[in-house]
Motif scaffolding. Sequence first.
Motif, PDB file in Angstrom:
ATOM      1  N   ASP A  13       0.849  -1.189   0.000  1.00 30.55           N
ATOM      2  CA  ASP A  13       0.000   0.000   0.000  1.00 30.55           C
ATOM      3  C   ASP A  13       0.891   1.247   0.000  1.00 30.55           C
ATOM      4  O   ASP A  13       1.642   1.487   0.944  1.00 30.55           O
ATOM      5  N   LEU A  14       0.796   2.028  -1.069  1.00 32.82           N
ATOM      6  CA  LEU A  14       1.607   3.241  -1.183  1.00 32.82           C
ATOM      7  C   LEU A  14       0.780   4.503  -0.971  1.00 32.82           C
ATOM      8  O   LEU A  14       1.177   5.600  -1.381  1.00 32.82           O
ATOM      9  N   THR A  15      -0.369   4.359  -0.303  1.00 33.61           N
ATOM     10  CA  THR A  15      -1.238   5.505  -0.058  1.00 33.61           C
ATOM     11  C   THR A  15      -0.474   6.598   0.681  1.00 33.61           C
ATOM     12  O   THR A  15       0.195   6.350   1.690  1.00 33.61           O
ATOM     13  N   GLY A  16      -0.595   7.813   0.148  1.00 36.44           N
ATOM     14  CA  GLY A  16       0.036   8.960   0.809  1.00 36.44           C
ATOM     15  C   GLY A  16       1.491   9.172   0.459  1.00 36.44           C
ATOM     16  O   GLY A  16       2.126  10.094   0.983  1.00 36.44           O
ATOM     17  N   VAL A  17       2.038   8.325  -0.417  1.00 34.23           N
ATOM     18  CA  VAL A  17       3.447   8.464  -0.798  1.00 34.23           C
ATOM     19  C   VAL A  17       3.526   8.569  -2.322  1.00 34.23           C
ATOM     20  O   VAL A  17       3.175   7.620  -3.030  1.00 34.23           O
ATOM     21  N   THR A  18       3.927   9.700  -2.825  1.00 37.58           N
ATOM     22  CA  THR A  18       4.064   9.875  -4.269  1.00 37.58           C
ATOM     23  C   THR A  18       5.326   9.172  -4.760  1.00 37.58           C
ATOM     24  O   THR A  18       6.196   8.781  -3.962  1.00 37.58           O
ATOM     25  N   ALA A  19       5.430   9.029  -6.085  1.00 36.41           N
ATOM     26  CA  ALA A  19       6.612   8.372  -6.655  1.00 36.41           C
ATOM     27  C   ALA A  19       7.877   9.148  -6.322  1.00 36.41           C
ATOM     28  O   ALA A  19       8.923   8.548  -6.020  1.00 36.41           O
ATOM     29  N   GLU A  20       7.818  10.472  -6.386  1.00 38.21           N
ATOM     30  CA  GLU A  20       8.990  11.286  -6.064  1.00 38.21           C
ATOM     31  C   GLU A  20       9.390  11.130  -4.604  1.00 38.21           C
ATOM     32  O   GLU A  20      10.576  11.009  -4.281  1.00 38.21           O
ATOM     33  N   GLU A  21       8.389  11.128  -3.716  1.00 36.46           N
ATOM     34  CA  GLU A  21       8.683  10.955  -2.284  1.00 36.46           C
ATOM     35  C   GLU A  21       9.248   9.571  -2.018  1.00 36.46           C
ATOM     36  O   GLU A  21      10.183   9.415  -1.216  1.00 36.46           O
ATOM     37  N   LEU A  22       8.701   8.565  -2.697  1.00 36.92           N
ATOM     38  CA  LEU A  22       9.204   7.210  -2.525  1.00 36.92           C
ATOM     39  C   LEU A  22      10.650   7.109  -3.000  1.00 36.92           C
ATOM     40  O   LEU A  22      11.487   6.464  -2.348  1.00 36.92           O
ATOM     41  N   ALA A  23      10.948   7.749  -4.131  1.00 33.15           N
ATOM     42  CA  ALA A  23      12.316   7.728  -4.653  1.00 33.15           C
ATOM     43  C   ALA A  23      13.289   8.339  -3.653  1.00 33.15           C
ATOM     44  O   ALA A  23      14.397   7.825  -3.436  1.00 33.15           O
ATOM     45  N   LYS A  25      12.909   8.510  -0.367  1.00 29.24           N
ATOM     46  CA  LYS A  25      13.035   7.627   0.800  1.00 29.24           C
ATOM     47  C   LYS A  25      13.931   6.433   0.489  1.00 29.24           C
ATOM     48  O   LYS A  25      14.749   6.015   1.324  1.00 29.24           O
ATOM     49  N   ILE A  26      13.786   5.862  -0.714  1.00 27.95           N
ATOM     50  CA  ILE A  26      14.624   4.715  -1.090  1.00 27.95           C
ATOM     51  C   ILE A  26      16.085   5.144  -1.178  1.00 27.95           C
ATOM     52  O   ILE A  26      16.991   4.441  -0.716  1.00 27.95           O
ATOM     53  N   THR A  27      16.329   6.313  -1.760  1.00 26.53           N
ATOM     54  CA  THR A  27      17.703   6.819  -1.879  1.00 26.53           C
ATOM     55  C   THR A  27      18.319   7.035  -0.505  1.00 26.53           C
ATOM     56  O   THR A  27      19.470   6.655  -0.252  1.00 26.53           O
ATOM     57  N   LYS A  28      17.556   7.627   0.406  1.00 27.12           N
ATOM     58  CA  LYS A  28      18.079   7.890   1.743  1.00 27.12           C
ATOM     59  C   LYS A  28      18.303   6.612   2.536  1.00 27.12           C
ATOM     60  O   LYS A  28      19.062   6.606   3.503  1.00 27.12           O
ATOM     61  N   SER A  29      17.667   5.522   2.115  1.00 27.85           N
ATOM     62  CA  SER A  29      17.852   4.260   2.833  1.00 27.85           C
ATOM     63  C   SER A  29      18.991   3.432   2.251  1.00 27.85           C
ATOM     64  O   SER A  29      19.226   2.310   2.684  1.00 27.85           O
ATOM     65  N   GLY A  30      19.688   3.970   1.242  1.00 31.20           N
ATOM     66  CA  GLY A  30      20.902   3.299   0.790  1.00 31.20           C
ATOM     67  C   GLY A  30      20.905   2.793  -0.627  1.00 31.20           C
ATOM     68  O   GLY A  30      21.940   2.354  -1.122  1.00 31.20           O
ATOM     69  N   ILE A  31      19.764   2.817  -1.339  1.00 35.11           N
ATOM     70  CA  ILE A  31      19.719   2.412  -2.745  1.00 35.11           C
ATOM     71  C   ILE A  31      19.434   3.658  -3.575  1.00 35.11           C
ATOM     72  O   ILE A  31      18.371   4.265  -3.441  1.00 35.11           O
ATOM     73  N   GLU A  32      20.361   4.021  -4.413  1.00 38.16           N
ATOM     74  CA  GLU A  32      20.213   5.259  -5.175  1.00 38.16           C
ATOM     75  C   GLU A  32      19.154   5.109  -6.263  1.00 38.16           C
ATOM     76  O   GLU A  32      19.168   4.163  -7.045  1.00 38.16           O
ATOM     77  N   VAL A  33      18.228   6.051  -6.298  1.00 36.72           N
ATOM     78  CA  VAL A  33      17.260   6.134  -7.391  1.00 36.72           C
ATOM     79  C   VAL A  33      17.764   7.218  -8.339  1.00 36.72           C
ATOM     80  O   VAL A  33      17.812   8.396  -7.987  1.00 36.72           O
TER      81      VAL A  33
END
Length: 804
Positions: A13-23, A25-33
């Motif tokens: 469920d990605l409710t409330g998280v846009t693609a840009e915001e998700l990108a 968050k993923i980058t900050k967690s160690g996988i570069e988008v």
Amino acid sequence: MFVSYKWLQDYIDLTGVTAEELAEKITKSGIEVEGVEVLNEGIKGVVVGHVLEREQHPNADKLSKCLVDIGQEQPVQIICGAPNVAQGQKVAVATVGALLPGNFKIKKAKLRGEESNGMICSLTELGMEGKIVPKEYSEGIFVFPSDAEVGLDALELLNRDDEVLELSLTPNRADCLSMLGVAYEVAAILGREVKLPETDLEPINEKASDYVKIKVEAKEDNPLYVAKIIKNVKIGPSPLWMQTRLMNAGIRPHNNVVDITNYILLEYGQPLHAFDYDRLSSKEILVRRAVDGEKFVTLDDAERTLTSDHLVITNGTEPVALAGVMGGANSEVTSDTTTVLLEAAYFNGQTVRKASKDHGLRSEASARFEKGVDPNRVRPAGERAAYLMAKYAGGEVLEGTSEVDTLTVEPEVVSITLEKINRVLGTDLQMNDVKEIFDRLQFQVSVEQDTITVTAPTRRGDIRIEEDLIEEVARLYGYDNIPKTLPVGSTTPGKLSAYQKKRRVVRQYLEGAGLYQAVTYSLTSADKASQYALEKREPIRLAMPMSEERSVLRLSIMPQVLEVLKYNSARQNDSLAVYETGAVFLSNGEDALPIEIEHLAGAVTGLWHSHSWQAEKKAVDFFVVKGILEGMFAKLGLEDRVQYVQSKVEGMHPGRTAEIRLDGVNVGFVGQVHPTVQKELDLKDTYVFELSLQAVLQEETAPLQYNSIPRFPTITRDIALVVNRETVSGTLKDIILTTGAPLLKEAEVFDLYEGERMEEGKKSIAFSLKYLDPERTLTDEEVTKVHERVLEALKEKAGAVLRG
């Protein structure tokens, strides 16, 4: 890895998280988008249309006049140039006012006298790459399934209303080479649950093991091979949603069976392969190493010559697939296929990589086997594919599997203390905080006092040591949340050493003088290694040289600098001035490391300056290069301690070469390159220098002192001395200055005569002498007294007499 934002929502469920915001968050967690691509960016006004009528354009052979229902009150007439347009088709229509990629706006137009109110589009015209478009639509318009509703947004049906995240994965994160792997990662970041795909199916009352037997000879290369049988499949196009998901991931659709295997590859990260069971002509699958010289034709119709390093799938006798890389043309699924043998296997990554590299066949499947697939996903991936084939290819799945399983997989168990996590990260995390992070990652966790024991799932093959656990905690806790701390203990501020400062002065001075810095190899050939060496020693040869041209450590920089001049001169750069500071290597015995000494070398050729509007040109000569060195020594405060003594150096002009002495010790040479060497290198007159920079810069210099400007006048006397032709001016100058001190301040040569009026074997050298007392005005008598003493010393020490 391309990750579809819409597709990812099937698992989390990605409710409330846009693609840009998700990108982010993923980058900050160690996988570069690397970026987020909006697939329908710059496109609007494209709808599903129904071709009601199609007739030949009256004035053009290659155009069709179509009446198209686009969901409005009246159908519209559209002129179409696609060869495959036909009555009854559901097509993508760019209506009047629509915008297509490239800022292409659709307007009403007349084509060969017929009105056109829109455009029937191909997939490439909607922004898709030609290489991912299904072959049947690669040269024409795309046709929707017949149940597509007229007037709907065509981009939505094509899944172009999507955003794609491009993940830049490091080799250790092979778990994210699948949608499920990314879903687990996003679930850990957002603290949400993962929904697994549906795999429940109703098998028929026949067993797969009755249709095929599996035998594996190369068990180390293939510890697990699972085969499922699906009967009565109907080959056709896969569902539109599946085709578009594949295309958005960069994979071209083929047919429902092949597309399902590719879909599972992206969904589970597990490569599968579908064989036409009937074309195998056997009820046996044998996995073995190939025989040297064995021939095999792959799906791309290329004949491959195999070796014993390659793993093949065979029908018991002949190969039908190159394991983990590509299937064979003799067993591929075609439009006539009715029974499919579905392969789900675990292959050794190194074996797959060897075959992939040898045959230049790097595929999505081989890339995943090379990096490592999850052994516990092999069977679920096969079950999911069989489920989809039953659902979308009308297949009947036989009960069970036929398999060989010698795979033993034990999940990694790693223990670490909370104290170490906090010490390494500089945090003050509590046990509950750390446990909650591992729970979000879906790692099994047990806690005993201060020790955390983690059992990593097999999908995370990168978790092996304590530091891996610390990294997981850090990235999910948030690197931005880790407190900033300074190192504990005494620190020394960084600064340049005295040696480094002097070297920087040398470089800046030489560049200011017009020389460009060169950087050359420290490795050279055996014949060049000892050329121009200041200290002759046995050259040091590499144990495993790349080539003979780079087989020996250099003893001098000069040969490389001359090569730089040769290279540039060959490209019509006639006036050149370069320098290099670098190490030379002196042998210190057979079993000892060499001594590294920093040298400075320079080379100048061509015109030193050219003022064509003043008709003035000056070619480089010995005194230009000597002047450059004198200026450098002055910058270093060593000008009074350096002497230039005529000498002979191998490879240098015998009459235009001088040894450079610092406090009487030889530190280098300056002069012209020997004419024969110049000819070999195809250079004009070239003047060079090389000296031990280390010896020069390590010399202590006296503090800088300033003298007041003289208040009293100087007295100048000129003398012309007749001396033997072998006598050098430097010797005479030293006698003059030594004898005339302290009143005699300067002595400069201003003339040399060796003409007919001189006695045989003699020459005339003229000096200008300058006398000064900074405290008073000198009288003629005082100057004459010193002057006569100088002349007498010249006669006694050098046999010099005044020229009459």
